[in-house]
Design an enzyme around this catalytic site. Structure first.
Site, short mmCIF file in Angstrom:
data_model
loop_
_atom_site.label_atom_id
_atom_site.label_comp_id
_atom_site.label_asym_id
_atom_site.label_seq_id
_atom_site.Cartn_x
_atom_site.Cartn_y
_atom_site.Cartn_z
N SER A 149 8.83 -0.37 4.45
CA SER A 149 7.51 0.05 4.48
C SER A 149 6.75 -0.19 3.15
O SER A 149 6.76 -0.63 2.35
CB SER A 149 7.64 1.79 5.17
OG SER A 149 6.71 2.08 5.89
N GLN A 184 -3.35 -1.75 9.10
CA GLN A 184 -3.89 -0.54 8.05
C GLN A 184 -5.27 -0.76 7.28
O GLN A 184 -4.92 -1.99 6.65
CB GLN A 184 -2.95 0.53 7.66
CG GLN A 184 -3.83 1.31 6.57
CD GLN A 184 -2.38 2.17 5.68
OE1 GLN A 184 -1.50 1.51 5.67
NE2 GLN A 184 -2.68 3.06 4.62
N HIS A 232 10.41 1.33 13.50
CA HIS A 232 9.95 1.16 12.24
C HIS A 232 11.41 1.35 10.99
O HIS A 232 11.46 2.18 11.39
CB HIS A 232 8.77 1.89 11.45
CG HIS A 232 8.32 1.21 10.59
ND1 HIS A 232 7.77 0.90 10.07
CD2 HIS A 232 7.80 2.25 9.78
CE1 HIS A 232 7.22 0.34 8.57
NE2 HIS A 232 7.32 1.61 8.08
#
Length: 725
Positions: free
Chosen positions: A236, A277, A366
């Site tokens: 991430s 994003q 995730h």
């Protein structure tokens, strides 16, 4: 002592890329296995390249296609593999100027220790100093071991890493560059050295911290960790950091970003069309990217560089990109394009087998540990760190998020020559002589080499003789170098090798042996601080005090170390003090911390640590009112991401803590959260602030909080009943 092949000689063993399997439904391409290419052994082997013609931001044209990685700033294209070294330096300068900010060269003094449980790093530069530490977890065996630096502590399969035979270095990037800070007041060890208003973003600051860890490993005796076998990984936001770390330090032999998302691997130009994003969100959420990137968030086509060229900057070293095709927010299609574009450079350098991109996974959670990645992960460690394997690289792109490089480029991959056929190394340099030896440095000079093959003398590499692994201490374009950052009262045996324009390396010069001074003769550490106690503990801070240490030449300061929880965890340095007290702020309410203190003297000697003092912060209190507003950033059949969960102070006075509660629909399960401490009871979720985002002035809001949820296939319900107190 290094006696291996020169670069072009090594390349003679590397065959061109051969595709032995065509794209399947899962997008699988396998490369012919070849001998792994060694990392250069220096942080930036192109540091001596002269770069001219860098554009200004105001003169950049718009180009919807990916920039040509083979086209130099002067408009010509490289034609030989040896030219890639300086072309890479051009890309690096563009990336620093327009994307990440500048990564400074190695500071004047980097010292520290390597033990079987931890690494300490002390940096001094231009009158400023900072320190931090990292934990070490060794695999079974006697070592010395290669090591993988794990950023952030989640998402990486550390058990598989250790099982493959590599140590795990647990690195907290927030100690070096904190999130939750404004761009004009960045905090952490990097910014303590280079200033809180530095335009360099957190990702490159985190990478700088890893580079300093490698500096310390290089200076150690090599009995625990190998200096020539370092990898880096993270998931991430820490996947973004791992990617940038490997891009900018060529000593890293294996780079393994996981689900890095926007500001990580995905091409900037592809993010708007994919629905990932947004660049403005990634730029505004945290100061990850450099300040200069702000002018490109709505116009990435103006960038003279893109992330496929960052992928290329890792070449020919090992690169294993792990991605998640189930979360559009991560930009997996754009990431596959970056990998495919960068792989063209790998192929041109004859190292196409050294890159792997793998998004063909079934589990959509995730940062989950995935069975599909375990074997290639261990194969990459064996190939690039242990040097015991030779597995082929692979491109396995999920059909759920498959990018098409042809849509993004208007350039073709050239066939790069071997530098005009020059395979003759330069003559061996003369024996170096050492002058101006101090506690931390020395100047070396030697008789110059001559070029023997026609490609021209390019410079010299300087190595320390250290048994099986000889770390490179530096490079020079001339026949002299001033070494810095050496360890006091230590014997060094150093030799030199010349290199030419084709990458051929000469034989080793005769070595020179010298011993650094003792830094004024003081080798006695101070006594350990005593009587460590905490007082005035609040929800977000505490004050420490202790009895002064004593030293034969005088104590110059104290290092404050902190570990999370009542037990376990790693003590890391969080600050320094010139007195016998320290106030630690930014803590999380209702949380236990442990502290230790150590003293330092003018010669850099460190005392043993003090006894441990434990504190538990009080619950966070709200002196006003707050509201929580969720935004669904992305969703798919079996899950969704709420980002941001915006918490706003709606009152008239500052709040120092907040607590958000909400209810998940039946069958929905929390799979991760960030920038908040979450607890789940049945379907009821509570998220409390962490240290950096609990204090909100009237009208202020924090937008970095988010979470991910899995749900039954086809269930479109979302959480409800958000409250904030």
């Amino acid at each position: 002592m290094i006696t291996g092949l020169g670069r072009s000689q090594l390349r003679s063993k590397v065959v061109a890329l051969a595709v032995v399997a065509t794209l399947s439904a899962a997008g699988a391409v396998t490369f012919t296995p070849t001998e792994a290419v060694a990392a250069p052994g220096v942080e930036n082997e192109g540091a001596d390249c002269v770069v001219t013609g860098l554009p200004d931001a105001g003169s950049l044209p718009t180009n919807s296609r990916l920039p040509d990685p083979f086209r130099k700033l002067d408009g010509t294209r490289i034609t030989t593999r040896s030219e890639w070294r300086c072309r890479r330096e051009e890309i690096k300068r563009l990336a620093e100027r327009f994307v990440y900010g500048e990564k400074p060269v190695k500071p004047a003094s980097v010292t520290g220790t390597v033990t079987r449980t931890g690494i300490t790093v002390n940096v001094n530069h231009n009158g400023r100093s900072s320190s931090f530490s990292a934990g070490v977890s060794l695999p079974s065996g006697s070592g010395p071991f290669p090591a993988v630096v794990v950023l952030g502590g989640f998402g990486a399969d550390t058990a598989a890493i250790r099982a493959a035979g590599a140590a795990v270095i647990s690195y907290d990037p927030y100690v070096v560059g904190r999130e939750g800070t404004p761009r004009n007041n960045k905090q952490g060890a990097f910014y303590s050295i280079y200033g809180s208003s530095s335009s360099t973003g957190l990702l490159l600051a985190w990478g700088w911290g890893v580079s300093r860890i490698i500096d310390v490993i290089e200076q150690s005796d090599g009995s625990i960790l190998r200096a020539d076998a370092t990898g880096v990984t993270g998931c991430s936001r820490f996947g973004k950091g791992a990617f940038v770390t490997g891009v900018f330090d060529q000593r890293i032999a294996l780079t393994m970003p996981i689900e890095s998302g926007s500001a990580g691997v995905p091409i900037f130009r592809g993010i708007p069309g994919e629905g990932a994003q947004s660049l403005s969100s990634a730029y505004g959420e945290q100061p990850w990217l450099g300040d200069a990137f702000g002018s490109f968030t709505s116009s990435p086509g103006r960038l003279p560089v893109d992330t496929h060229e960052m992928v290329a900057m890792v070449a020919p070293r090992g690169l294993f990109i792990m991605d998640n095709p189930h979360i559009t927010n991560l930009g997996p299609r754009s990431a596959s394009v970056a990998a495919l574009g960068g792989a063209e450079v790998y192929k041109a350098l004859g190292a196409g087998e050294n890159i792997t991109y793998w998004s063909d996974v079934q589990d959509g959670n995730h940062c989950a540990n995935r069975a599909e990645w375990r074997t290639p992960l261990q194969q990459n460690i064996q190939k690039f760190l242990l040097k015991t394997g030779n597995a082929a690289g692979a491109i396995r792109i999920s059909s759920r998020a498959s990018g098409n490089l042809a849509e993004w480029r208007d350039w073709q991959t050239p066939v790069l020559g071997d530098g005009g056929g020059d395979t003759t190394p330069p003559s061996t340099p003369g024996a170096p002589a050492a002058t101006g030896v101090t506690a931390t440095g020395a100047t070396l000079t030697w008789a110059a080499s001559t070029d023997q093959g026609g490609s021209g003398l390019a410079g010299y590499n300087v190595y320390r003789e250290q048994g099986a692994t000889d770390p490179q201490l530096g490079q020079s374009a001339t026949n002299s170098i001033t070494l810095t950052g050496l360890t006091a009262n230590t014997q060094y045996q150093v030799y030199v090798r010349a290199r030419d324009g084709a990458g051929n390396l000469s034989g080793n010069s005769s070595p020179v042996t010298f011993t650094t001074t003792t830094g004024g003769g003081d080798t006695s550490p101070p006594t350990a601080p005593a009587g460590l106690a905490a007082s005035g503990t609040t929800a977000t801070g505490t004050t420490l005090s202790w009895t002064a240490s004593t030293d034969d030449t005088g104590v110059t300061g104290y290092d404050i170390l902190r570990a999370p929880g009542a037990s376990g965890g790693t003590f890391t340095q969080v600050g320094t003090s010139a007195t016998t007290s320290y106030s630690d702020t930014g803590l999380t309410p209702s949380t236990t911390y442990r502290y230790q203190v150590r003293a330092r003297d003018a010669a850099g000697n460190a005392s043993p640590v003090s006894d441990t003092a434990a504190v538990t912060t009080s619950p966070g209190t709200s002196t006003g009112a707050c509201a929580a507003a969720p935004t669904v950033q992305t969703q798919w059949a079996t899950g969704y991401v709420i980002q941001p969960l915006t918490i706003t102070n709606t009152g008239t006075s500052t709040i120092t803590g907040w607590t958000v509660t909400f209810t998940l629909p039946a069958g929905h399960t929390m799979t991760g959260s960030w920038n908040g401490t979450s607890t789940v009871s049945g379907q009821n979720v509570t998220i409390r602030n962490v240290g950096h985002n609990g204090t909100l002035a009237p009208g202020a809001a924090t937008t970095g909080v988010g979470f991910q949820v899995s749900r039954p296939n086809g269930d479109a319900a979302l959480p409800s009943g958000y409250t904030c107190a």
